[in-house]
Motif scaffolding. Structure first.
Motif, PDB file in Angstrom:
ATOM      1  N   LEU A   1      -1.321   3.538   8.674  1.00 58.40           N
ATOM      2  CA  LEU A   1      -0.536   2.812   7.674  1.00 58.40           C
ATOM      3  C   LEU A   1       0.884   2.585   8.168  1.00 58.40           C
ATOM      4  O   LEU A   1       1.444   1.494   8.008  1.00 58.40           O
ATOM      5  CB  LEU A   1      -0.524   3.564   6.345  1.00 58.40           C
TER       6      LEU A   1
ATOM      7  N   ILE B   1       0.846  -1.190   0.000  1.00 56.86           N
ATOM      8  CA  ILE B   1       0.000   0.000   0.000  1.00 56.86           C
ATOM      9  C   ILE B   1       0.884   1.244   0.000  1.00 56.86           C
ATOM     10  O   ILE B   1       1.755   1.395   0.845  1.00 56.86           O
ATOM     11  CB  ILE B   1      -0.917   0.016   1.236  1.00 56.86           C
TER      12      ILE B   1
ATOM     13  N   ARG C   1     -10.602  -2.797   5.194  1.00 57.22           N
ATOM     14  CA  ARG C   1      -9.983  -1.929   4.189  1.00 57.22           C
ATOM     15  C   ARG C   1      -8.815  -2.615   3.500  1.00 57.22           C
ATOM     16  O   ARG C   1      -8.659  -2.515   2.284  1.00 57.22           O
ATOM     17  CB  ARG C   1      -9.483  -0.639   4.828  1.00 57.22           C
TER      18      ARG C   1
ATOM     19  N   CYS D   1       1.524   5.253   0.522  1.00 53.15           N
ATOM     20  CA  CYS D   1       1.010   6.272   1.439  1.00 53.15           C
ATOM     21  C   CYS D   1       0.101   7.257   0.707  1.00 53.15           C
ATOM     22  O   CYS D   1      -0.928   7.681   1.230  1.00 53.15           O
ATOM     23  CB  CYS D   1       2.173   6.996   2.092  1.00 53.15           C
TER      24      CYS D   1
ATOM     25  N   TRP E   1      -8.434  -3.630  -0.477  1.00 55.52           N
ATOM     26  CA  TRP E   1      -7.512  -2.618  -0.975  1.00 55.52           C
ATOM     27  C   TRP E   1      -7.472  -2.532  -2.495  1.00 55.52           C
ATOM     28  O   TRP E   1      -7.573  -1.456  -3.069  1.00 55.52           O
ATOM     29  CB  TRP E   1      -6.114  -2.852  -0.429  1.00 55.52           C
TER      30      TRP E   1
ATOM     31  N   LYS F   1      -2.414   8.352   7.846  1.00 57.44           N
ATOM     32  CA  LYS F   1      -1.035   8.005   7.526  1.00 57.44           C
ATOM     33  C   LYS F   1      -0.393   7.242   8.689  1.00 57.44           C
ATOM     34  O   LYS F   1       0.397   6.331   8.491  1.00 57.44           O
ATOM     35  CB  LYS F   1      -0.256   9.281   7.226  1.00 57.44           C
TER      36      LYS F   1
ATOM     37  N   TRP G   1      -3.283   5.629   0.089  1.00 52.83           N
ATOM     38  CA  TRP G   1      -3.953   5.450   1.378  1.00 52.83           C
ATOM     39  C   TRP G   1      -4.575   6.777   1.824  1.00 52.83           C
ATOM     40  O   TRP G   1      -5.719   6.832   2.261  1.00 52.83           O
ATOM     41  CB  TRP G   1      -2.939   4.930   2.394  1.00 52.83           C
ATOM     42  N   LYS G   2      -3.815   7.854   1.701  1.00 50.28           N
ATOM     43  CA  LYS G   2      -4.307   9.181   2.088  1.00 50.28           C
ATOM     44  C   LYS G   2      -5.420   9.661   1.159  1.00 50.28           C
ATOM     45  O   LYS G   2      -6.366  10.304   1.603  1.00 50.28           O
ATOM     46  CB  LYS G   2      -3.169  10.201   2.084  1.00 50.28           C
TER      47      LYS G   2
END
Length: 74
Positions: free
Chosen positions: A40, A25, A62, A27, A66, A37, A30-31
């Motif tokens: 993660l 994943i 999640r 960052c 993903w 953050k 993800w954000k």
């Protein structure tokens, strides 16, 4: 001598596949999906270690979804 057998079991969620999903994943993605953050960061630390770890159910959901989440955002 009788041994007591526990009536409960612990289901491990830190399988190799989950660890690899977490490590893959990015960052930025993800954000973009509105997730923390910090979450993660700690998930990746846990995934890199050899120790067992747990995830909250909503975070695990999640991670399991993903690929679908990322592909739907692009």
């Amino acid at each position: 001598m009788d041994f007591v057998k526990p009536e409960y079991g612990i289901e491990r969620i830190d399988s190799y596949d989950i660890r690899q999903n977490i490590l893959s994943i990015s960052c930025v993605d993800w954000k973009k999906l509105g997730f923390s953050k910090g979450t993660l960061h700690y998930m990746k630390q846990n995934a890199k270690s050899d120790k067992p770890f747990t995830l909250n159910s909503h975070v695990l959901d999640r991670v399991n979804k993903w690929e679908a989440l990322v592909s739907s955002q692009k």
